[in-house]
Scaffold this motif. Sequence first.
Motif, short mmCIF file in Angstrom:
data_model
loop_
_atom_site.label_atom_id
_atom_site.label_comp_id
_atom_site.label_asym_id
_atom_site.label_seq_id
_atom_site.Cartn_x
_atom_site.Cartn_y
_atom_site.Cartn_z
N UNK A 146 0.83 -1.21 0.00
CA UNK A 146 0.00 0.00 0.00
C UNK A 146 0.87 1.26 0.00
N UNK A 147 1.90 1.28 0.83
CA UNK A 147 2.77 2.46 0.90
C UNK A 147 3.53 2.66 -0.41
N UNK A 148 4.02 1.57 -0.97
CA UNK A 148 4.77 1.67 -2.23
C UNK A 148 3.85 2.20 -3.34
N UNK A 149 2.64 1.65 -3.44
CA UNK A 149 1.69 2.10 -4.46
C UNK A 149 1.33 3.57 -4.26
N UNK A 150 1.18 3.99 -3.00
CA UNK A 150 0.85 5.40 -2.71
C UNK A 150 1.97 6.31 -3.20
N UNK A 151 3.22 5.93 -2.94
CA UNK A 151 4.36 6.75 -3.36
C UNK A 151 4.41 6.85 -4.90
N UNK A 152 4.17 5.75 -5.58
CA UNK A 152 4.19 5.76 -7.04
C UNK A 152 3.08 6.67 -7.58
N UNK A 153 1.89 6.62 -6.98
CA UNK A 153 0.78 7.49 -7.41
C UNK A 153 1.13 8.96 -7.27
N UNK A 154 1.94 9.29 -6.27
CA UNK A 154 2.33 10.69 -6.04
C UNK A 154 3.45 11.13 -6.99
N UNK A 155 4.12 10.18 -7.62
CA UNK A 155 5.17 10.53 -8.58
C UNK A 155 6.55 9.99 -8.27
N UNK A 156 6.69 9.24 -7.19
CA UNK A 156 7.98 8.64 -6.88
C UNK A 156 8.33 7.58 -7.92
N UNK A 157 9.60 7.48 -8.25
CA UNK A 157 10.10 6.47 -9.18
C UNK A 157 10.66 5.32 -8.35
N UNK A 158 10.13 4.11 -8.56
CA UNK A 158 10.64 2.97 -7.78
C UNK A 158 12.12 2.72 -8.06
N UNK A 159 12.83 2.42 -7.00
CA UNK A 159 14.24 2.06 -7.09
C UNK A 159 14.41 0.61 -6.71
N UNK A 160 15.60 0.22 -6.34
CA UNK A 160 15.86 -1.19 -6.04
C UNK A 160 15.30 -1.62 -4.69
N UNK A 161 15.11 -2.92 -4.56
CA UNK A 161 14.84 -3.50 -3.25
C UNK A 161 16.19 -3.71 -2.60
N UNK A 162 16.31 -3.28 -1.35
CA UNK A 162 17.58 -3.35 -0.63
C UNK A 162 17.34 -3.96 0.75
N UNK A 163 18.43 -4.31 1.42
CA UNK A 163 18.35 -4.75 2.80
C UNK A 163 19.03 -3.68 3.65
N UNK A 164 18.22 -3.00 4.45
CA UNK A 164 18.77 -2.00 5.37
C UNK A 164 19.42 -2.76 6.53
N UNK A 165 20.69 -2.47 6.81
CA UNK A 165 21.39 -3.23 7.86
C UNK A 165 20.84 -2.94 9.25
N UNK A 166 21.04 -3.91 10.13
CA UNK A 166 20.67 -3.76 11.54
C UNK A 166 21.48 -2.62 12.15
#
Length: 186
Positions: A146-166
């Motif tokens: 839901x959050x990703x789709x909301x960002x795309x609707x606002x105009x954000x360009x999807x980037x890579x899937x990453x692993x944020x370190x602990x």
Amino acid sequence: MTTTLYARTVEGLGTVRIAPVDPDRDAPLIHGWVNEDRARFWGMGGTSVEQVREIYAHLDSLPTHHGFLVTRDDVPVALFQTYDPEADRVGECYEVLPGDVGVHLLLAPSAAPEPGFSGRLLGALVEFVLRDRTRIVVDPDAANEKAIARMVRVGFVPGPEVVLPEVDLPEVFLPEKRARLAFLTR
């Protein structure tokens, strides 16, 4: 006394105000929001009011991270955070450019009562952030469709899937997280 940093009347929405989180005053409200199941991606489920107060007091002490309470016609509707990606774990996952700013957004449980609410609110938040920056990066949990789709609707360009370190420091612990980066350039 709350210092409003930004105020704008948004057609079809009302007056949006952005003010710094006051940890002592706002912790009970934020606690209620972050402990709902719908906020599981925020990562603060199971915290006490005192822990929430401590987290936002710590955030308030940092020159690189900022917490804001967003209101619509003086009713709290969102928790909004900005941060310098170079001072955050996300900066380890992509090439940070001058003018980048990271943001996190948590809508209040009752914040989207009508169609178009989140899009209008996001428009005001983007305007606030891009006053003195050139690009926004977001890092929602990769499973938060839901959050990703909301960002795309606002105009954000999807980037890579990453692993944020602990992150495991005396003042903060953040578990490793799979995130989907997205970018919005002014």
